[in-house]
Design an enzyme around this catalytic site. Structure first.
Site, PDB file in Angstrom:
ATOM      1  N   THR A 122       2.859 -15.901   4.810  1.00  0.00           N
ATOM      2  CA  THR A 122       3.202 -17.111   5.570  1.00  0.00           C
ATOM      3  C   THR A 122       4.583 -17.027   6.177  1.00  0.00           C
ATOM      4  O   THR A 122       4.992 -17.896   6.919  1.00  0.00           O
ATOM      5  CB  THR A 122       3.138 -18.346   4.652  1.00  0.00           C
ATOM      6  OG1 THR A 122       3.959 -18.123   3.504  1.00  0.00           O
ATOM      7  CG2 THR A 122       1.717 -18.638   4.218  1.00  0.00           C
ATOM      8  N   THR A 168       0.841  -1.185   0.000  1.00  0.00           N
ATOM      9  CA  THR A 168       0.000   0.000   0.000  1.00  0.00           C
ATOM     10  C   THR A 168       0.876   1.234   0.000  1.00  0.00           C
ATOM     11  O   THR A 168       1.959   1.226   0.568  1.00  0.00           O
ATOM     12  CB  THR A 168      -0.898   0.002   1.250  1.00  0.00           C
ATOM     13  OG1 THR A 168      -1.809  -1.071   1.162  1.00  0.00           O
ATOM     14  CG2 THR A 168      -1.635   1.296   1.438  1.00  0.00           C
TER      15      THR A 168
END
Length: 407
Positions: free
Chosen positions: A407, A196
């Site tokens: 992950t 972002t």
């Protein structure tokens, strides 16, 4: 400490900054940033045009509409995007704004929220709210305080991104300070309110929200709307401009021109810093598109080249495979006449009159592309319009970072 914060003018008056650790980031680093205007500030904002938007984008739009562009507190959390979290995400965002309003003594819709981080994970709002008292205690108006704000909003960034400018007027100086984050999921498509990039711009100018918007839009178009790291537009992209009015300097024709120019410089610096710190970036490439029939045509060609995996991977190894540039331009949807198109890598001519340039020197072009930064120029021979677009290569490191992000 970043020396630029110490050496370039003063910070805009009427603001305080600070940051704390709330345990939202798995790394345990600073992850809640607060900027406060004790007497309030007028504001203008531009948000992502992605149709999938995060809860803080929805709430931020509502709050600006409700207050007529008035902001007292900017509340940013990093480590969680609060996106694709449904109504519970909106409720969590509103809960944090109400708690911040209580903590900092303003109405809740004068709190402007932002989030950045992984998508689809519920925001641990209790951690965010629990950090507010310590965030209030951490606030201050020094360069060190501004630095903590700029540091806390980072996610995959490797360094904070700040820029400053001073405008000298007959009534005294006006200051601008900008802080940004972004390294991946960077292809902002910012529009008016309706990994972002987050950008916060602070000034002590006296200006109304409509004035700020008028000066902000061209600055954003030539900077944040003209960069791309990976072609992915985030769900959370936000640029917020706040004016405290603490300088006492109002807008006249001369101040307006000077401020608009300074704002473009600050936004341009932050945009460059974002691309230069892109995930896995080895080369920063400026695409200079000239001779287009319109600005829109020039930008379409630049965007298509910037988003081409074939072009970006060639840049990673300094391979002057100019045919990929031509192929990308040809599929951009813009009218293209190969016989009228010319291409340069740096100052090295590579294509003209519909064929490889007789002056093309592959070794020389390769040498240009070994530099950290260089320019590729295309002249389309169709008109007088041009566009400058900043992008980068695509490397194995980018793949590694994003293959394992959640992950």
């Amino acid at each position: 400490m970043d020396k630029s914060l110490e050496q370039v003018g003063a910070l805009p008056r009427g603001f305080e900054w600070g940051a704390v650790k709330a345990g939202i980031k798995a790394s345990g680093k600073l992850d809640v940033a607060v900027a406060r205007a004790p007497k309030g500030a007028n504001a203008a904002a531009m948000f992502t045009r992605n149709r999938m938007v995060a809860a803080p984008v929805t709430v931020g739009r509502r709050h600006l509409a409700a207050t007529g562009g008035r902001v007292s507190v900017v509340l940013v959390n990093a480590g969680n995007a609060n996106c694709a979290t449904g109504e519970p995400g909106i409720a969590a965002c509103l809960e944090s704004c109400k708690a911040a309003g209580d903590q900092f003594g303003c109405i809740f819709d004068e709190v402007f929220p932002s989030s950045t981080g992984i998508i689809g994970v519920p925001l641990p709002v209790e951690k965010l709210i629990g950090a507010l008292p310590s965030a209030a205690a951490a606030l201050g108006a020094t360069a060190a305080h501004a630095e903590t704000f700029a540091t806390a909003i980072m996610t995959t960034d490797t360094r904070m991104k700040v820029a400053r400018a001073t405008i000298e007027t007959d009534d005294g100086p006006v200051y601008i300070f900008g802080a940004a984050k972004g390294a991946g999921m960077i292809y902002p498509q910012l529009g008016p309110p309706h990994a972002t990039m987050l950008v916060y711009l602070f000034t002590d100018l006296v200006a109304q929200p409509t004035d700020l918007r008028e000066m902000m839009e061209p600055a954003v178009e030539s900077s944040f709307n003209s960069i791309s790291i990976d072609g992915d537009t985030s769900t959370n992209d936000t640029v917020l401009l706040l004016a405290s009015g603490a300088s006492g300097v109002g807008l006249d024709e001369r101040v307006s021109v000077a401020f608009a120019n300074a704002l473009r410089l600050v936004c341009g610096s932050l945009a460059h810093q974002i691309v230069d710190d892109g995930e896995g970036v080895g080369h920063v490439v400026t695409l200079q598109i000239n001779g287009a029939a319109s600005y829109a045509d020039a930008k379409a060609v630049a965007q298509t080249i910037a988003h081409s995996p074939l072009c970006k991977t060639a840049w990673s190894s300094a391979d002057p495979n100019w045919g990929r540039l031509l192929a990308a331009a040809g599929r951009s949807g813009v009218a293209l006449d190969p016989a009228a198109t010319r291409i340069w890598i740096g100052a090295e001519p590579v294509f003209e009159n519909g064929v490889r340039s007789p002056l093309y020197n592959e070794a020389a072009a390769h040498q240009v592309m070994l530099a950290r930064e260089y320019t590729i120029t295309l002249d389309l021979g169709q008109g007088e319009a041009s566009c400058t677009f900043l992008t980068c290569d695509l490397t194995e490191e980018y793949v590694k970072i994003n293959a394992d992000y959640s992950t």
